[in-house]
Design a protein around this motif. Structure first.
Motif, PDB file in Angstrom:
ATOM      1  N   SER A 123       0.828  -1.208   0.000  1.00 35.51           N
ATOM      2  CA  SER A 123       0.000   0.000   0.000  1.00 35.51           C
ATOM      3  C   SER A 123       0.858   1.253   0.000  1.00 35.51           C
ATOM      4  CB  SER A 123      -0.909   0.003   1.232  1.00 35.51           C
ATOM      5  OG  SER A 123      -1.521   1.273   1.351  1.00 35.51           O
ATOM      6  N   SER A 124       0.529   2.157  -0.917  1.00 39.98           N
ATOM      7  CA  SER A 124       1.240   3.436  -0.953  1.00 39.98           C
ATOM      8  C   SER A 124       0.566   4.442  -0.025  1.00 39.98           C
ATOM      9  CB  SER A 124       1.276   3.975  -2.379  1.00 39.98           C
ATOM     10  OG  SER A 124      -0.044   4.188  -2.837  1.00 39.98           O
ATOM     11  N   LYS A 125      -0.539   4.011   0.612  1.00 44.02           N
ATOM     12  CA  LYS A 125      -1.271   4.939   1.488  1.00 44.02           C
ATOM     13  C   LYS A 125      -0.711   4.996   2.904  1.00 44.02           C
ATOM     14  CE  LYS A 125      -5.655   4.729  -0.964  1.00 44.02           C
ATOM     15  NZ  LYS A 125      -6.907   3.988  -1.089  1.00 44.02           N
ATOM     16  N   ILE A 126      -0.041   3.920   3.308  1.00 41.46           N
ATOM     17  CA  ILE A 126       0.446   3.857   4.695  1.00 41.46           C
ATOM     18  C   ILE A 126       1.609   4.826   4.890  1.00 41.46           C
ATOM     19  CG2 ILE A 126       1.507   2.358   6.437  1.00 41.46           C
ATOM     20  CD1 ILE A 126      -0.074   0.045   5.156  1.00 41.46           C
ATOM     21  N   LYS A 127       1.504   5.629   5.950  1.00 40.94           N
ATOM     22  CA  LYS A 127       2.545   6.626   6.232  1.00 40.94           C
ATOM     23  C   LYS A 127       2.731   6.772   7.743  1.00 40.94           C
ATOM     24  CE  LYS A 127      -0.785  10.407   6.131  1.00 40.94           C
ATOM     25  NZ  LYS A 127      -1.050  11.797   5.782  1.00 40.94           N
ATOM     26  N   GLY A 128       3.780   7.478   8.111  1.00 41.26           N
ATOM     27  CA  GLY A 128       4.012   7.781   9.524  1.00 41.26           C
ATOM     28  C   GLY A 128       5.204   7.066  10.117  1.00 41.26           C
ATOM     29  N   VAL A 129       5.434   7.346  11.379  1.00 37.47           N
ATOM     30  CA  VAL A 129       6.577   6.776  12.100  1.00 37.47           C
ATOM     31  C   VAL A 129       6.162   5.464  12.764  1.00 37.47           C
ATOM     32  CG1 VAL A 129       8.232   7.162  13.978  1.00 37.47           C
ATOM     33  CG2 VAL A 129       7.512   9.087  12.543  1.00 37.47           C
ATOM     34  N   ASN A 151      -0.140  10.242  17.862  1.00 37.43           N
ATOM     35  CA  ASN A 151      -0.892  11.432  18.264  1.00 37.43           C
ATOM     36  C   ASN A 151      -0.416  12.676  17.516  1.00 37.43           C
ATOM     37  OD1 ASN A 151      -2.442   9.996  20.039  1.00 37.43           O
ATOM     38  ND2 ASN A 151      -1.120  10.405  21.814  1.00 37.43           N
ATOM     39  N   ALA A 152       0.891  12.801  17.364  1.00 43.62           N
ATOM     40  CA  ALA A 152       1.447  13.997  16.727  1.00 43.62           C
ATOM     41  C   ALA A 152       1.167  14.033  15.224  1.00 43.62           C
ATOM     42  CB  ALA A 152       2.953  14.062  16.973  1.00 43.62           C
ATOM     43  N   LEU A 153       1.118  12.853  14.600  1.00 39.47           N
ATOM     44  CA  LEU A 153       1.006  12.801  13.133  1.00 39.47           C
ATOM     45  C   LEU A 153      -0.385  12.372  12.657  1.00 39.47           C
ATOM     46  CD1 LEU A 153       4.434  11.009  12.371  1.00 39.47           C
ATOM     47  CD2 LEU A 153       3.974  13.466  12.322  1.00 39.47           C
ATOM     48  N   GLY A 154      -1.270  12.029  13.590  1.00 43.22           N
ATOM     49  CA  GLY A 154      -2.612  11.586  13.198  1.00 43.22           C
ATOM     50  C   GLY A 154      -2.619  10.226  12.524  1.00 43.22           C
ATOM     51  N   THR A 155      -1.687   9.354  12.917  1.00 41.62           N
ATOM     52  CA  THR A 155      -1.617   8.007  12.331  1.00 41.62           C
ATOM     53  C   THR A 155      -2.086   6.973  13.353  1.00 41.62           C
ATOM     54  OG1 THR A 155       0.702   7.878  13.024  1.00 41.62           O
ATOM     55  CG2 THR A 155       0.266   8.549  10.747  1.00 41.62           C
ATOM     56  N   ARG A 156      -2.232   5.719  12.897  1.00 38.52           N
ATOM     57  CA  ARG A 156      -2.656   4.647  13.809  1.00 38.52           C
ATOM     58  C   ARG A 156      -1.784   3.410  13.608  1.00 38.52           C
ATOM     59  NH1 ARG A 156      -9.092   4.274  13.075  1.00 38.52           N
ATOM     60  NH2 ARG A 156      -8.852   2.848  14.830  1.00 38.52           N
ATOM     61  N   LEU A 157      -0.496   3.625  13.534  1.00 40.74           N
ATOM     62  CA  LEU A 157       0.414   2.499  13.306  1.00 40.74           C
ATOM     63  C   LEU A 157       0.675   1.740  14.602  1.00 40.74           C
ATOM     64  CD1 LEU A 157       2.941   4.286  10.908  1.00 40.74           C
ATOM     65  CD2 LEU A 157       1.326   2.488  10.294  1.00 40.74           C
ATOM     66  N   ASN A 158       0.988   0.463  14.466  1.00 37.71           N
ATOM     67  CA  ASN A 158       1.319  -0.379  15.614  1.00 37.71           C
ATOM     68  C   ASN A 158       2.818  -0.644  15.663  1.00 37.71           C
ATOM     69  OD1 ASN A 158      -1.380  -0.837  16.506  1.00 37.71           O
ATOM     70  ND2 ASN A 158      -1.632  -2.228  14.771  1.00 37.71           N
TER      71      ASN A 158
END
Ligand SMILES: [Zn+2]
Length: 213
Positions: A123-129, A151-158
């Motif tokens: 997926s090219s949509k996944i972003k963040g730290v 929280n800072a980037l508005g992502t939901r990565l695990n």
């Protein structure tokens, strides 16, 4: 205070710490942190989908910013790879895990952070730290880092836990910080700007300070 006389005064002033008082008050005084810029030399790591930017170049830029910020906060910083090492190795070979490991193990560090960039084939949509770890005992710290970035980037990565070789050296908590996805256009663009690199490093340093208190 007793009358020290001239000789006594000399002795007394010699024993006064000159700059260490200020340094002791910095948030990371007395802490040692290893910063590992992933890949390097002939090993580029992953490549940006749009621009072809080398992962090892971004890793070193962000690691160098992190080094500078941590030093301003009073920490001793040990780098596994610097610009000089990278240029010397560029056409020859990569820095081996053993070489990185020897530096990490010799540092007696309080924390080790290995800086990388991510790539998602699906997926090219996944972003963040995203935070990677090896040892269950540091799960809380890794989760805290991940939550702070989400929280800072508005992502939901695990977080991801696996047997990452670079995290096996030394006895300190060690994490891989995947700063962004070179498979995502927004991350790839942002990661090449000083502003975004500084933003990530600031978030990371705030959290390091909390975790090493
Ligand atoms: Zn990498």
């Amino acid at each position: 205070m007793p009358d020290l006389g001239i000789n006594g005064l000399k002795l007394f002033s010699k024993s006064l710490p000159k700059t260490s008082y200020a340094n002791e008050n910095l948030p990371l005084s007395g802490k040692t942190i290893v910063v590992d810029a992933g890949h390097g030399g002939s090993d580029s790591g992953t490549l940006g989908l749009m621009t072809g930017i080398r992962e090892d170049v971004l890793n070193l830029e962000i690691a160098t910013l992190l080094e500078s910020n941590l030093k301003k906060m009073g920490a001793s910083v040990v780098m596994t790879r610097t610009k000089e090492i990278t240029e010397a190795l560029r056409n020859e070979r990569k820095l081996s895990f053993e070489e990185r490991g020897a530096i990490i193990e010799g540092s007696d560090a309080d924390m080790m952070l290995s800086i990388h960039q991510n790539f998602n084939e699906d997926s090219s949509k996944i972003k963040g730290v995203q935070i990677l770890l090896r040892d269950k005992e540091y799960l809380d710290i890794a989760t805290q880092f991940q939550n702070t970035f989400n929280n800072a980037l508005g992502t939901r990565l695990n977080i991801i836990k696996d047997q990452y070789a670079v995290l096996s050296f030394g006895n300190q908590p060690s994490f891989i910080i995947e700063c962004g996805f070179l498979s995502n256009a927004e991350d790839e663009t942002n990661l090449q700007t000083k502003e975004y690199q500084e933003k990530l490093v600031d978030i990371l340093c705030d959290e390091i300070q909390k975790q090493l208190k």
